[in-house]
Design a protein around this motif. Structure first.
Motif, short mmCIF file in Angstrom:
data_model
loop_
_atom_site.label_atom_id
_atom_site.label_comp_id
_atom_site.label_asym_id
_atom_site.label_seq_id
_atom_site.Cartn_x
_atom_site.Cartn_y
_atom_site.Cartn_z
N MET A 1 27.25 -29.91 -11.26
CA MET A 1 27.90 -29.61 -12.53
C MET A 1 27.32 -28.31 -13.09
O MET A 1 26.10 -28.10 -13.06
CB MET A 1 27.69 -30.75 -13.51
N ALA A 2 28.18 -27.45 -13.59
CA ALA A 2 27.75 -26.19 -14.19
C ALA A 2 27.04 -26.47 -15.52
O ALA A 2 27.29 -27.49 -16.17
CB ALA A 2 28.95 -25.29 -14.43
N ARG A 3 26.19 -25.54 -15.91
CA ARG A 3 25.44 -25.69 -17.16
C ARG A 3 25.62 -24.46 -18.04
O ARG A 3 25.40 -23.34 -17.59
CB ARG A 3 23.96 -25.89 -16.87
N LEU A 4 26.00 -24.72 -19.27
CA LEU A 4 26.11 -23.68 -20.28
C LEU A 4 24.97 -23.86 -21.26
O LEU A 4 24.80 -24.95 -21.81
CB LEU A 4 27.45 -23.78 -21.02
N LEU A 5 24.20 -22.82 -21.47
CA LEU A 5 23.11 -22.85 -22.43
C LEU A 5 23.52 -22.06 -23.67
O LEU A 5 23.97 -20.92 -23.55
CB LEU A 5 21.85 -22.24 -21.82
N ILE A 6 23.37 -22.66 -24.83
CA ILE A 6 23.63 -21.98 -26.09
C ILE A 6 22.29 -21.84 -26.80
O ILE A 6 21.66 -22.83 -27.14
CB ILE A 6 24.64 -22.75 -26.97
N VAL A 7 21.85 -20.59 -26.95
CA VAL A 7 20.59 -20.29 -27.61
C VAL A 7 20.94 -19.63 -28.94
O VAL A 7 21.62 -18.61 -28.96
CB VAL A 7 19.71 -19.34 -26.76
N GLU B 1 18.03 -23.09 -15.43
CA GLU B 1 19.01 -24.12 -15.09
C GLU B 1 20.42 -23.76 -15.53
O GLU B 1 21.37 -24.47 -15.19
CB GLU B 1 18.59 -25.45 -15.73
N ALA B 2 20.59 -22.67 -16.25
CA ALA B 2 21.89 -22.30 -16.82
C ALA B 2 22.71 -21.45 -15.85
O ALA B 2 22.17 -20.67 -15.06
CB ALA B 2 21.70 -21.54 -18.12
N ASP B 3 24.03 -21.62 -15.95
CA ASP B 3 24.97 -20.79 -15.20
C ASP B 3 25.61 -19.74 -16.10
O ASP B 3 26.24 -18.81 -15.59
CB ASP B 3 26.06 -21.67 -14.59
N ALA B 4 25.49 -19.89 -17.40
CA ALA B 4 25.97 -18.90 -18.38
C ALA B 4 25.25 -19.21 -19.69
O ALA B 4 24.76 -20.33 -19.89
CB ALA B 4 27.47 -18.98 -18.57
N VAL B 5 25.22 -18.22 -20.58
CA VAL B 5 24.53 -18.41 -21.86
C VAL B 5 25.33 -17.78 -22.99
O VAL B 5 25.91 -16.70 -22.82
CB VAL B 5 23.08 -17.86 -21.81
N ALA C 1 34.53 -21.58 -25.51
CA ALA C 1 35.40 -22.07 -24.43
C ALA C 1 35.37 -21.15 -23.22
O ALA C 1 35.20 -21.61 -22.08
CB ALA C 1 36.83 -22.24 -24.94
N VAL C 2 35.52 -19.85 -23.42
CA VAL C 2 35.56 -18.93 -22.27
C VAL C 2 34.19 -18.84 -21.59
O VAL C 2 34.12 -18.63 -20.38
CB VAL C 2 36.09 -17.52 -22.64
N THR C 3 33.12 -19.02 -22.34
CA THR C 3 31.81 -18.97 -21.71
C THR C 3 31.54 -20.25 -20.92
O THR C 3 30.89 -20.21 -19.87
CB THR C 3 30.71 -18.70 -22.75
N ALA C 4 32.05 -21.38 -21.39
CA ALA C 4 31.96 -22.62 -20.60
C ALA C 4 32.70 -22.45 -19.28
O ALA C 4 32.20 -22.84 -18.22
CB ALA C 4 32.50 -23.79 -21.40
N LEU C 5 33.87 -21.85 -19.32
CA LEU C 5 34.63 -21.60 -18.09
C LEU C 5 33.88 -20.61 -17.18
O LEU C 5 33.87 -20.77 -15.97
CB LEU C 5 36.02 -21.05 -18.42
N ALA C 6 33.25 -19.63 -17.79
CA ALA C 6 32.46 -18.66 -17.00
C ALA C 6 31.29 -19.36 -16.31
O ALA C 6 30.93 -19.00 -15.19
CB ALA C 6 31.95 -17.53 -17.90
N ALA C 7 30.71 -20.35 -16.97
CA ALA C 7 29.61 -21.11 -16.35
C ALA C 7 30.11 -21.83 -15.10
O ALA C 7 29.43 -21.83 -14.07
CB ALA C 7 29.02 -22.10 -17.36
N VAL C 8 31.28 -22.43 -15.20
CA VAL C 8 31.85 -23.13 -14.05
C VAL C 8 32.10 -22.15 -12.91
O VAL C 8 31.73 -22.40 -11.75
CB VAL C 8 33.15 -23.86 -14.44
N GLU C 9 32.70 -21.01 -13.22
CA GLU C 9 32.99 -19.99 -12.19
C GLU C 9 31.70 -19.47 -11.56
O GLU C 9 31.62 -19.29 -10.35
CB GLU C 9 33.79 -18.84 -12.80
N GLN D 1 24.16 -27.36 -23.12
CA GLN D 1 22.83 -27.59 -23.68
C GLN D 1 22.65 -26.62 -24.85
O GLN D 1 22.89 -25.43 -24.70
CB GLN D 1 21.75 -27.37 -22.64
N VAL D 2 22.23 -27.14 -25.98
CA VAL D 2 22.04 -26.33 -27.18
C VAL D 2 20.56 -26.30 -27.51
O VAL D 2 19.92 -27.34 -27.61
CB VAL D 2 22.82 -26.93 -28.38
N LYS D 3 20.04 -25.07 -27.67
CA LYS D 3 18.62 -24.92 -27.97
C LYS D 3 18.43 -23.89 -29.07
O LYS D 3 19.00 -22.80 -29.03
CB LYS D 3 17.85 -24.42 -26.74
#
Length: 157
Positions: free
Chosen positions: A1-7, A51-55, A142-150, A37-39
């Motif tokens: 599963m892809a991981r999106l990190l929000i800092v 561990e992130a695929d996009a931020v 939304a677009v950054t979550a999709l970018a994480a998957v890609e 994941q929100v930090k």
């Protein structure tokens, strides 16, 4: 599963509204295969980033610069992840009372030095966020979550 990190550094009602909109977009039911994941910037670690695929980065503009908390995050992770995350997609939202250009420039300079790739132009909001600002932040999430998957799919190949 892809991981999106929000800092983020969220210190005001305005930045809280923007963070909520980013989260709503990132957690959209139509986007599958990504965990968010929100930090807080002062709590985010190199491991979180590794561990992130996009931020998504969020900051107020403070005295013409990103927040000290976001700068601390960069100081903490810079050397640890610089080589491992070249090409990682990132996005940015910035809130300011009268100007955001210095904050945007400072974040983009560091992100470029880390070899990250800006996925979308930054969302910049001056003054009280309205519906348009919240919608832009929703889309950013939304677009950054999709970018994480890609990005995760590219890394697996």
């Amino acid at each position: 599963m892809a991981r999106l990190l929000i800092v983020h550094h969220t210190v005001s009602p305005a930045t809280a509204e923007l963070l909520d909109a980013v989260l709503d977009g990132a957690r959209n039911d139509d986007i599958e295969g990504v965990r968010t994941q929100v930090k807080a910037a002062l709590a985010a670690t190199p491991t979180d980033l590794l561990e992130a695929d996009a931020v998504v980065l969020g900051t107020p503009a403070n005295i013409g610069y990103m927040s000290g908390a976001l700068k601390h995050f960069f100081d903490t992770v810079y050397y640890t992840v610089q080589v491992d995350h070249r090409g990682m997609p990132y996005t940015l939202y910035v809130h300011g009372d009268n100007d955001t250009s210095g904050a945007v420039r400072s974040v983009e300079t560091i992100a470029e030095g880390m070899g990250w790739e800006r996925h979308r132009p930054p969302v910049t909001i001056v003054g009280r966020p309205g519906a348009e600002a919240r919608e832009a932040c929703w889309e950013l999430g939304a677009v950054t979550a999709l970018a994480a998957v890609e990005h995760a799919e590219r890394r697996e190949r």
